[in-house]
Scaffold this motif. Structure first.
Motif, PDB file in Angstrom:
ATOM      1  N   ILE A   1       0.836  -1.203   0.000  1.00 37.06           N
ATOM      2  CA  ILE A   1       0.000   0.000   0.000  1.00 37.06           C
ATOM      3  C   ILE A   1       0.870   1.252   0.000  1.00 37.06           C
ATOM      4  CG2 ILE A   1      -1.604   1.365   1.412  1.00 37.06           C
ATOM      5  CD1 ILE A   1      -2.833  -1.354   2.290  1.00 37.06           C
ATOM      6  N   ALA A   2       1.894   1.263   0.846  1.00 37.75           N
ATOM      7  CA  ALA A   2       2.789   2.419   0.922  1.00 37.75           C
ATOM      8  C   ALA A   2       3.486   2.657  -0.415  1.00 37.75           C
ATOM      9  CB  ALA A   2       3.816   2.212   2.030  1.00 37.75           C
ATOM     10  N   GLN A   3       3.902   1.567  -1.051  1.00 39.60           N
ATOM     11  CA  GLN A   3       4.558   1.681  -2.351  1.00 39.60           C
ATOM     12  C   GLN A   3       3.617   2.269  -3.391  1.00 39.60           C
ATOM     13  OE1 GLN A   3       5.699  -2.101  -3.971  1.00 39.60           O
ATOM     14  NE2 GLN A   3       6.578  -1.242  -5.830  1.00 39.60           N
ATOM     15  N   LYS A   4       2.365   1.820  -3.375  1.00 38.07           N
ATOM     16  CA  LYS A   4       1.398   2.306  -4.351  1.00 38.07           C
ATOM     17  C   LYS A   4       1.008   3.765  -4.090  1.00 38.07           C
ATOM     18  CE  LYS A   4       1.038  -1.141  -7.084  1.00 38.07           C
ATOM     19  NZ  LYS A   4       1.310  -1.004  -8.528  1.00 38.07           N
ATOM     20  N   LEU A   5       0.898   4.122  -2.812  1.00 42.04           N
ATOM     21  CA  LEU A   5       0.561   5.512  -2.485  1.00 42.04           C
ATOM     22  C   LEU A   5       1.692   6.451  -2.881  1.00 42.04           C
ATOM     23  CD1 LEU A   5      -1.152   5.101   1.006  1.00 42.04           C
ATOM     24  CD2 LEU A   5      -2.264   5.764  -1.133  1.00 42.04           C
ATOM     25  N   GLY A   6       2.900   5.917  -2.868  1.00 42.95           N
ATOM     26  CA  GLY A   6       4.039   6.716  -3.312  1.00 42.95           C
ATOM     27  C   GLY A   6       4.700   7.486  -2.189  1.00 42.95           C
ATOM     28  N   ASN A   7       4.573   8.760  -2.189  1.00 42.07           N
ATOM     29  CA  ASN A   7       5.300   9.643  -1.273  1.00 42.07           C
ATOM     30  C   ASN A   7       4.652   9.671   0.110  1.00 42.07           C
ATOM     31  OD1 ASN A   7       7.290  11.450  -0.523  1.00 42.07           O
ATOM     32  ND2 ASN A   7       6.081  13.235  -1.128  1.00 42.07           N
ATOM     33  N   VAL A   8       4.785   8.567   0.848  1.00 37.52           N
ATOM     34  CA  VAL A   8       4.241   8.517   2.209  1.00 37.52           C
ATOM     35  C   VAL A   8       5.308   7.955   3.152  1.00 37.52           C
ATOM     36  CG1 VAL A   8       1.836   8.217   1.509  1.00 37.52           C
ATOM     37  CG2 VAL A   8       3.260   6.195   1.919  1.00 37.52           C
ATOM     38  N   GLN A   9       5.182   8.290   4.420  1.00 35.80           N
ATOM     39  CA  GLN A   9       6.084   7.785   5.445  1.00 35.80           C
ATOM     40  C   GLN A   9       5.335   6.810   6.336  1.00 35.80           C
ATOM     41  OE1 GLN A   9       7.607  10.828   8.012  1.00 35.80           O
ATOM     42  NE2 GLN A   9       8.519   9.383   9.456  1.00 35.80           N
ATOM     43  N   ILE A  10       5.838   5.569   6.473  1.00 37.22           N
ATOM     44  CA  ILE A  10       5.201   4.584   7.351  1.00 37.22           C
ATOM     45  C   ILE A  10       5.609   4.853   8.795  1.00 37.22           C
ATOM     46  CG2 ILE A  10       4.991   2.137   7.947  1.00 37.22           C
ATOM     47  CD1 ILE A  10       5.454   1.400   5.092  1.00 37.22           C
TER      48      ILE A  10
ATOM     49  N   ILE B   1       4.973  15.556   3.761  1.00 35.47           N
ATOM     50  CA  ILE B   1       4.776  14.171   3.334  1.00 35.47           C
ATOM     51  C   ILE B   1       3.674  13.517   4.172  1.00 35.47           C
ATOM     52  CG2 ILE B   1       5.851  11.899   3.136  1.00 35.47           C
ATOM     53  CD1 ILE B   1       8.524  13.274   2.760  1.00 35.47           C
ATOM     54  N   PRO B   2       2.658  12.909   3.527  1.00 33.82           N
ATOM     55  CA  PRO B   2       1.608  12.210   4.287  1.00 33.82           C
ATOM     56  C   PRO B   2       2.193  11.063   5.105  1.00 33.82           C
ATOM     57  CG  PRO B   2       0.959  12.524   1.995  1.00 33.82           C
ATOM     58  CD  PRO B   2       2.410  12.883   2.081  1.00 33.82           C
ATOM     59  N   VAL B   3       1.554  10.770   6.226  1.00 33.01           N
ATOM     60  CA  VAL B   3       2.021   9.702   7.105  1.00 33.01           C
ATOM     61  C   VAL B   3       1.029   8.544   7.103  1.00 33.01           C
ATOM     62  CG1 VAL B   3       2.647   9.069   9.469  1.00 33.01           C
ATOM     63  CG2 VAL B   3       3.257  11.324   8.581  1.00 33.01           C
ATOM     64  N   LEU B   4       1.556   7.323   7.008  1.00 31.94           N
ATOM     65  CA  LEU B   4       0.739   6.114   7.082  1.00 31.94           C
ATOM     66  C   LEU B   4       0.957   5.506   8.470  1.00 31.94           C
ATOM     67  CD1 LEU B   4      -1.021   3.881   5.809  1.00 31.94           C
ATOM     68  CD2 LEU B   4       1.054   2.902   4.824  1.00 31.94           C
ATOM     69  N   TYR B   5       0.007   5.776   9.376  1.00 39.31           N
ATOM     70  CA  TYR B   5       0.097   5.236  10.733  1.00 39.31           C
ATOM     71  C   TYR B   5      -0.429   3.801  10.719  1.00 39.31           C
ATOM     72  CZ  TYR B   5       0.734  10.071  12.318  1.00 39.31           C
ATOM     73  OH  TYR B   5       1.196  11.346  12.525  1.00 39.31           O
ATOM     74  N   VAL B   6       0.367   2.864  11.250  1.00 38.04           N
ATOM     75  CA  VAL B   6      -0.040   1.468  11.254  1.00 38.04           C
ATOM     76  C   VAL B   6      -0.048   0.928  12.677  1.00 38.04           C
ATOM     77  CG1 VAL B   6       0.326  -0.817  10.267  1.00 38.04           C
ATOM     78  CG2 VAL B   6       1.116   1.211   9.017  1.00 38.04           C
ATOM     79  N   PHE B   7      -1.203   0.445  13.109  1.00 35.23           N
ATOM     80  CA  PHE B   7      -1.336  -0.222  14.409  1.00 35.23           C
ATOM     81  C   PHE B   7      -1.299  -1.727  14.158  1.00 35.23           C
ATOM     82  CE2 PHE B   7      -3.350   3.917  14.981  1.00 35.23           C
ATOM     83  CZ  PHE B   7      -2.810   4.334  16.186  1.00 35.23           C
TER      84      PHE B   7
END
Length: 287
Positions: A41-50, A73-79
């Motif tokens: 998902i992060a790869q597809k979204l592109g410019n995001v920080q996990i 840069i958008p952040v991808l928060y993962v629980f």
């Protein structure tokens, strides 16, 4: 990432349409590839920080305060492993699910979809990990462990995580696991009840038992070994089937229960399995 083509196609379409959900849940059994799907998902979204977020309530509250103020840069928060999230942490997370921030994405990973609040589930886009085909697991094994015994490994493992775990524990020698399973089968039917419980000391019953065999993999190994004992040259030995058929049946029932209730007390389940095994062994003349 091996398999999960339907989910990946869905994600591809959502990202292409700039419609990937701000809050989503990835659900699937241990080892099914939930973390790999997050990376996809992060790869597809592109410019995001996990950002791997802790599941404690204090961490959830910090994510809430940060998520609405971030810029750039958008952040991808993962629980990850949010099954273990406390009720207070889940309630705190509701704020994020009700009004997801514009510059962040929130993902929860769960083993059991029913382990979270109905109100959280109702606000999420849910991605259910699907079972892997034999050919997908074969491809994964060949690409990652070309020296592994394919037939032996895939007679037990049902997802990439189980393959990684078993090979890691056995340091590549999967025969070690099968030798142990055979030893347990023989000992359970012949030793005292006290020693029977001791004979399964290499089974992981707590999250901290990282150097022991997973209970699900162990039971899958029990069934695999018994099936080898029952069949010879693709023919069924009826005497062996009579001896072991009942053990296979209630071991399958245990696996089904474990899949439906991942948080169940594994030590108690294993004790019950041993008692039933010995009763079945005595009734069928194995002892």
């Amino acid at each position: 990432m091996i398999g999960q083509n339907h989910i990946k196609r869905c994600i591809d379409i959502q990202v292409a349409n700039d419609d990937f959900p701000r809050f989503s849940i990835i659900a699937g059994e241990k080892g099914s590839g939930k973390k790999e799907l997050v990376k996809y998902i992060a790869q597809k979204l592109g410019n995001v920080q996990i950002y791997p977020a802790d599941i404690k309530v204090e961490s959830v509250r910090k994510v809430i305060s940060d998520a609405y103020t971030i810029s750039g840069i958008p952040v991808l928060y993962v629980f990850y492993d949010a099954d273990r999230m406390s009720v207070s942490a889940k309630n705190a997370l509701l704020k994020l699910t009700e009004e997801p921030p514009n510059n962040a994405y929130i993902i929860m990973t769960l083993t059991d979809l029913d382990s979270t609040l109905d109100t959280i589930r109702s606000r999420a886009s849910i991605y259910m990990m699907t079972p892997y085909t034999y050919s997908e697991l074969m491809q994964y094994t060949v690409e990652n462990y070309p020296q592994a015994d394919l037939k032996m490994l895939l007679s037990v493992c049902t997802n990439p995580g189980e393959i990684n775990e078993l090979i890691g524990l056995c340091k590549g020698n999967v025969q070690e696991f099968f030798d142990y399973v055979n030893l347990v089968l023989d000992n359970l039917a012949s030793v005292s009840i006290a020693n029977a419980f001791k004979s399964v000391g290499r089974i992981a019953l707590k999250d901290t038992d990282t150097d022991k065999f997973d209970l699900k993999i162990f039971w899958q190994g029990i069934i695999s070994v018994i099936m080898l004992r029952i069949t010879t040259d693709s023919k069924v030995d009826l005497d062996e089937l009579h001896k072991w058929g009942g053990v296979v049946e209630f071991t399958q029932e245990c696996l089904s229960t474990l899949a439906k209730v991942p948080a169940i007390n594994k030590a108690t389940m294993l004790d019950v399995w041993i008692i039933k095994f010995r009763a079945e062994a005595e009734a069928r003349g194995i002892i």
